[in-house]
Design an enzyme around this catalytic site. Structure first.
Site, PDB file in Angstrom:
ATOM      1  N   HIS A   1      29.549   9.310 -13.303  1.00 36.54           N
ATOM      2  CA  HIS A   1      30.682   8.323 -13.078  1.00 36.54           C
ATOM      3  C   HIS A   1      30.710   7.243 -13.973  1.00 36.54           C
ATOM      4  O   HIS A   1      31.654   6.279 -13.552  1.00 36.54           O
ATOM      5  CB  HIS A   1      30.773   8.052 -11.555  1.00 36.54           C
ATOM      6  CG  HIS A   1      29.654   6.929 -11.118  1.00 36.54           C
ATOM      7  ND1 HIS A   1      28.988   7.007  -9.886  1.00 36.54           N
ATOM      8  CD2 HIS A   1      28.846   6.078 -11.732  1.00 36.54           C
ATOM      9  CE1 HIS A   1      28.047   6.173  -9.828  1.00 36.54           C
ATOM     10  NE2 HIS A   1      27.967   5.310 -11.058  1.00 36.54           N
TER      11      HIS A   1
ATOM     12  N   HIS B   1      30.141  -1.267  -8.008  1.00 35.69           N
ATOM     13  CA  HIS B   1      29.336  -1.820  -9.246  1.00 35.69           C
ATOM     14  C   HIS B   1      30.221  -3.405  -9.388  1.00 35.69           C
ATOM     15  O   HIS B   1      30.210  -3.871 -10.309  1.00 35.69           O
ATOM     16  CB  HIS B   1      29.644  -1.287 -10.445  1.00 35.69           C
ATOM     17  CG  HIS B   1      29.118   0.035 -10.492  1.00 35.69           C
ATOM     18  ND1 HIS B   1      29.948   1.377 -10.014  1.00 35.69           N
ATOM     19  CD2 HIS B   1      28.250   0.739 -11.369  1.00 35.69           C
ATOM     20  CE1 HIS B   1      29.188   2.345 -10.296  1.00 35.69           C
ATOM     21  NE2 HIS B   1      28.535   2.308 -11.060  1.00 35.69           N
TER      22      HIS B   1
ATOM     23  N   HIS C   1      19.621   7.291 -17.122  1.00 37.65           N
ATOM     24  CA  HIS C   1      20.121   6.078 -18.323  1.00 37.65           C
ATOM     25  C   HIS C   1      19.698   4.688 -17.720  1.00 37.65           C
ATOM     26  O   HIS C   1      19.260   4.472 -16.598  1.00 37.65           O
ATOM     27  CB  HIS C   1      21.762   5.971 -18.326  1.00 37.65           C
ATOM     28  CG  HIS C   1      22.694   5.754 -17.002  1.00 37.65           C
ATOM     29  ND1 HIS C   1      22.202   6.393 -15.869  1.00 37.65           N
ATOM     30  CD2 HIS C   1      23.540   4.885 -16.597  1.00 37.65           C
ATOM     31  CE1 HIS C   1      23.108   6.081 -14.808  1.00 37.65           C
ATOM     32  NE2 HIS C   1      24.005   5.169 -15.304  1.00 37.65           N
TER      33      HIS C   1
ATOM     34  N   GLU D   1      20.280   5.969  -9.311  1.00 35.37           N
ATOM     35  CA  GLU D   1      21.632   6.661  -8.711  1.00 35.37           C
ATOM     36  C   GLU D   1      21.241   8.058  -8.289  1.00 35.37           C
ATOM     37  O   GLU D   1      22.220   8.572  -7.662  1.00 35.37           O
ATOM     38  CB  GLU D   1      22.793   6.532  -9.766  1.00 35.37           C
ATOM     39  CG  GLU D   1      23.202   5.406 -10.039  1.00 35.37           C
ATOM     40  CD  GLU D   1      24.420   5.132 -11.014  1.00 35.37           C
ATOM     41  OE1 GLU D   1      24.809   4.092 -11.195  1.00 35.37           O
ATOM     42  OE2 GLU D   1      24.598   6.203 -11.886  1.00 35.37           O
TER      43      GLU D   1
END
Lengths: 114, 280
Positions: B12, B59, B193, B240
């Site tokens: 995303h 976020h 990541h 995540e």
């Protein structure tokens, strides 16, 4: 492996860091709004004073050194909003933190797919 | 009764939203990523879900660190996208379904997950990018949505086991809804990541491929992992993966894999796409 074992080059953004970085992150959160981005650019010192940043946080912001901002409690998602003001994306920020050129950083990412 | 037709996973990251806005679908850098999606859109055209539950993390748009809920669910008629500060264009709002949301809330809280409920909720790239990838025409289609937001910003994060159990409670809640809605569940984010620190740019292809394999037929493999295990193996933002596990918990024990794509890098991220059909 134990939970206490540190992970290289990784700061876990936990309660202690969230407390330490609160003014810095709050300022960066304000950058969701354009009028706040403009106000920051118009007078950075006054804007940092308004949010109550400490001296270390202010210096890290003036220097635009992301590792120093993280050490001062900055959270990367909020710092990304700060970086965006200067047109920097997460690859620019990644290159800065790893001491690489942006091209070398991108190449390092690409090589991990091989 | 409502039923879950399947689950989807996708990255995303905002760079994707930017590439969509610039229509870089045929760009050599982006094509191996975007080429993964048409088979999933075909599947969606066939099953025609009425509602998408989007499991994502905020976020720093709707929530700031002044109030950071572990699990928050939307209960609004509409969810707006807003300026996140660094420039992907704001897109059209998403339709909600308050009656459905409140049914989920009542059932899940009865199952002892104490949710934060949101009658107003701005949705950021964590929600909007997956919706755009799966339903480029979402606004005309009018697909209804429920945002389920899990904290991956400020530690402590909820454990893989807890998120998987939340998924189970979500699945039970959907199955008891007195309508004939077809529901699809999106587990967003990941795969490996890391954006922050000297370790920025960390990717772990071997671990990612294992995750994509195990989550299909053996999701309970992950339940004894800690969040720090995930950070170590998948990077700071690779944690995540708990969003994927929440999705998988809501599906049946047996699922059929309809499609998969794994590609890296897109920006700083390894991207994993899965389309899992629920099997009774």
């Amino acid at each position: 492996m134990t939970a206490a074992e540190p992970i290289f080059g990784t700061t876990i953004f936990d309660g202690a860091m969230a407390v330490k970085g609160y003014p810095l992150n709050k300022m960066c959160y304000s950058f969701n709004r354009k009028e706040n981005r403009d106000a920051f650019l118009a007078d950075q010192e006054a804007y940092m004073d308004k949010y109550g940043l400490n001296d270390g946080q202010k210096q890290a912001v003036r220097d635009k050194i992301v590792l120093n901002m993280i050490a001062e409690g900055g959270n990367i998602y909020y710092l990304a909003k700060f970086a965006g003001i200067f047109g920097l994306n997460v690859q620019d920020v990644g290159a800065q933190q790893t001491g690489m050129t942006v091209e070398a950083f991108k190449e390092m990412l690409r090589k991990q797919g091989e | 009764m409502a039923r879950i037709v399947g689950g989807l996973t996708t990255s995303h990251i905002p760079a994707i939203g930017n590439a969509i806005a610039r229509e870089l679908f045929e760009d050599p850098y982006w094509r191996p990523f975007f080429d993964g999606y048409p088979p999933v859109r075909q599947w969606l055209d066939q099953v025609k879900p009425d509602i998408a539950i989007v499991i994502y993390n905020d976020h720093g748009l709707n929530f700031f660190l002044d109030k950071q809920p572990t699990f928050a669910v939307g209960a609004a008629a509409e969810y707006r996208n807003e300026d996140e500060g660094w420039g992907i264009p704001t897109i059209a709002p998403f339709k909600g379904d308050p009656a459905f949301s409140w049914h989920l809330i009542n059932s899940i809280v009865a199952d002892e997950f104490d949710l934060t409920t949101c009658q107003e909720m701005a949705v950021d790239h964590g929600f909007t990018v997956p919706m755009q990838l799966f339903w480029p025409n979402y606004a005309e289609l009018g697909i209804r949505t429920v945002p389920l937001c899990i904290n991956t910003v400020q530690h402590p994060l909820p454990s893989p086991k807890r998120c998987y159990a939340l998924g189970k409670a979500l699945g039970k809640a959907i199955a008891s809804y007195p309508g004939d809605e077809k529901v699809v569940i999106l587990g967003t984010g990941g795969l490996s990541h890391q954006l922050d620190g000297e370790r920025a740019g960390f990717i772990n292809k071997k671990f990612d491929l294992m995750c994509m394999e195990k989550i299909v037929d053996d999701p309970e493999y992950f339940l004894d992992m800690s969040i720090l295990d995930l950070v170590r193996d998948a990077g700071a933002q690779g944690a995540e993966f708990i969003l994927w596990l929440t999705m998988r918990g809501a599906l049946n024990a047996t699922v059929k894999e309809v499609h998969r794509n794994y590609h890296l890098p897109i920006s700083n991220t390894a991207t994993g796409l899965l389309c899992l059909e629920n099997v009774d």
